[in-house]
Scaffold this motif. Structure first.
Motif, PDB file in Angstrom:
ATOM      1  N   THR A 286       0.831  -1.196   0.015  1.00 21.54           N
ATOM      2  CA  THR A 286      -0.037   0.063   0.070  1.00 21.54           C
ATOM      3  C   THR A 286       0.886   1.255   0.018  1.00 21.54           C
ATOM      4  O   THR A 286       0.654   2.272   0.573  1.00 21.54           O
ATOM      5  CB  THR A 286      -0.917   0.157   1.299  1.00 21.54           C
ATOM      6  OG1 THR A 286      -0.156  -0.165   2.426  1.00 21.54           O
ATOM      7  CG2 THR A 286      -2.029  -1.163   1.086  1.00 21.54           C
TER       8      THR A 286
ATOM      9  N   TRP B 127      -3.732   4.282  -6.291  1.00 18.23           N
ATOM     10  CA  TRP B 127      -4.803   3.992  -5.610  1.00 18.23           C
ATOM     11  C   TRP B 127      -5.675   3.324  -6.748  1.00 18.23           C
ATOM     12  O   TRP B 127      -6.225   2.298  -6.619  1.00 18.23           O
ATOM     13  CB  TRP B 127      -5.546   5.167  -5.181  1.00 18.23           C
ATOM     14  CG  TRP B 127      -6.976   4.903  -4.522  1.00 18.23           C
ATOM     15  CD1 TRP B 127      -8.089   5.304  -5.210  1.00 18.23           C
ATOM     16  CD2 TRP B 127      -7.218   4.404  -3.344  1.00 18.23           C
ATOM     17  NE1 TRP B 127      -9.141   5.241  -4.486  1.00 18.23           N
ATOM     18  CE2 TRP B 127      -8.721   4.280  -3.218  1.00 18.23           C
ATOM     19  CE3 TRP B 127      -6.672   3.915  -2.358  1.00 18.23           C
ATOM     20  CZ2 TRP B 127      -9.493   3.948  -2.449  1.00 18.23           C
ATOM     21  CZ3 TRP B 127      -7.399   3.364  -1.293  1.00 18.23           C
ATOM     22  CH2 TRP B 127      -8.862   3.549  -1.155  1.00 18.23           C
TER      23      TRP B 127
ATOM     24  N   ALA C  71      -1.380   3.687  -1.615  1.00 19.47           N
ATOM     25  CA  ALA C  71      -2.808   3.503  -1.621  1.00 19.47           C
ATOM     26  C   ALA C  71      -3.487   4.495  -0.874  1.00 19.47           C
ATOM     27  O   ALA C  71      -3.889   4.517   0.162  1.00 19.47           O
ATOM     28  CB  ALA C  71      -2.864   2.191  -0.693  1.00 19.47           C
ATOM     29  N   ASN C  72      -3.773   5.580  -1.363  1.00 13.72           N
ATOM     30  CA  ASN C  72      -4.213   6.943  -1.018  1.00 13.72           C
ATOM     31  C   ASN C  72      -5.066   7.316  -2.085  1.00 13.72           C
ATOM     32  O   ASN C  72      -4.594   7.826  -3.275  1.00 13.72           O
ATOM     33  CB  ASN C  72      -3.266   7.903  -0.594  1.00 13.72           C
ATOM     34  CG  ASN C  72      -3.858   8.942  -0.083  1.00 13.72           C
ATOM     35  OD1 ASN C  72      -4.786   9.673  -0.228  1.00 13.72           O
ATOM     36  ND2 ASN C  72      -2.965   9.690   1.092  1.00 13.72           N
ATOM     37  N   PRO C  73      -6.341   7.799  -1.988  1.00 11.99           N
ATOM     38  CA  PRO C  73      -7.097   8.168  -3.093  1.00 11.99           C
ATOM     39  C   PRO C  73      -6.692   9.567  -3.561  1.00 11.99           C
ATOM     40  O   PRO C  73      -6.985   9.858  -4.968  1.00 11.99           O
ATOM     41  CB  PRO C  73      -8.559   8.568  -2.288  1.00 11.99           C
ATOM     42  CG  PRO C  73      -8.573   7.547  -1.335  1.00 11.99           C
ATOM     43  CD  PRO C  73      -7.038   7.407  -0.718  1.00 11.99           C
TER      44      PRO C  73
END
Length: 313
Positions: A139, A274, A142-144
């Motif tokens: 991740t 993401w 893994a951040n919008p």
């Protein structure tokens, strides 16, 4: 049936309890299944190493006799057993030799990504996802709010002037990808490669993933202005030339913090962002998501009430 503690973190790293082996351990262990040869995934001193042939070649170049006492190599799609767990490597698309690690045990499939990317990269084997019951994913991005820009848009920034460019990059994977990208999008520029990167690039060529045309790094040429030269150098060299004159300082990375104080931002990442993680989940169709190597809270919030997300690290 999914075993909740099939994978657990210990002081040595991510441990597979039923198989008594580690995935990318951070400390030397008896049995280490290695996804790829980056230093934060491939430590030295393991007794038994299981990896792809390209990963073994890079580890042996970098770690010499400490690459592993006994190195067992397996091609993609070639399955092998460790204590009853069937293991198969699939291309991860991250760097040369990088592998997704599929573990099958008691009719359940656990897919460990290591590091992976979906973006096209002719300097390594393209990502090959498979369906699994548990998706054990990195991740890193893994951040919008993080979306990797188009590579062609980023690379064309380097054509804006004839200034020589000091281009910082990691020696394994990023440097070879940049050689290819520069040959593709900046064909009028001459590429010079730092001597510390030549050995790894030779392994890429030996495995039929030649990145393209380049020349060995010549420090004296930095003094010739406006030649359209690009000097690809490792981070330590990049930082040592913080007062370099007559060159544009650029560092290729997906991290915004590594773009600070440079003359130009160049976002080139070898990790899934993401949107690409979500695309991967659509393909893998897991019953559970387990996260590591970054912040898994955004995925946990996104799938709240829809899909179990367990943060391992």
């Amino acid at each position: 049936m999914i075993i909740p503690d099939f994978l657990v973190f210990t002081d040595n790293g991510l441990f597979c309890k039923p198989g008594n082996f580690y995935l990318d351990p951070s400390q030397p262990v008896d049995h280490a299944v290695i996804s790829h040869a980056h230093g934060d995934h491939a430590c030295s001193g393991n007794n038994n190493v299981y990896c792809t042939p390209a990963t073994a070649a890079i580890m042996q170049l970098r770690l010499k006799k400490n690459a592993g006492r006994n190195i067992c190599t397996y091609s993609y799609h070639q399955s092998f057993l460790i204590k009853g767990i069937r293991i198969t490597f699939f291309p991860a698309g991250h760097i040369l030799g990088s592998a997704l690690i599929l573990m099958e045990y008691q009719d359940t499939k656990y897919l460990y990504t290591g590091d992976f990317k979906l973006q096209n990269d002719p300097t390594c084997e393209p990502l090959e996802l498979v369906e699994a019951d548990v998706f054990v994913t990195e991740t890193t991005f893994a951040n919008p709010d993080i979306k990797h820009p188009d590579i062609d848009t980023e690379m064309h920034k380097l054509n804006a002037s004839d200034h020589n460019i000091l281009l910082g990059a990691y020696a394994l994977g990023k440097a070879q990808r940049l050689i290819h990208l520069l040959n593709t999008y900046c064909p009028n520029k001459t590429i010079f490669l730092h001597h510390s990167m030549l050995g790894i690039t030779k392994i890429y060529e030996d495995f039929s993933f030649s990145p393209g045309i380049y020349q060995p790094y010549n420090r004296k040429l930095m003094k010739l202005p406006e030649k359209g030269f690009v000097y690809i150098v490792p981070p330590v060299t990049f930082e040592s030339y913080f007062r370099a004159k007559g060159v544009l300082r650029v560092f290729a990375s997906g991290w915004k913090r590594l773009q600070a104080k440079n003359d130009l931002e160049l976002y080139v990442s070898d990790h899934a962002d993401w949107d690409d993680i979500l695309k991967s989940l659509d393909f893998v169709k897991p019953k559970e998501i387990w996260t590591l190597h970054g912040n898994g809270t955004f995925l946990k919030d996104h799938f709240q009430g829809k899909l179990p997300v367990k943060i391992l690290n």
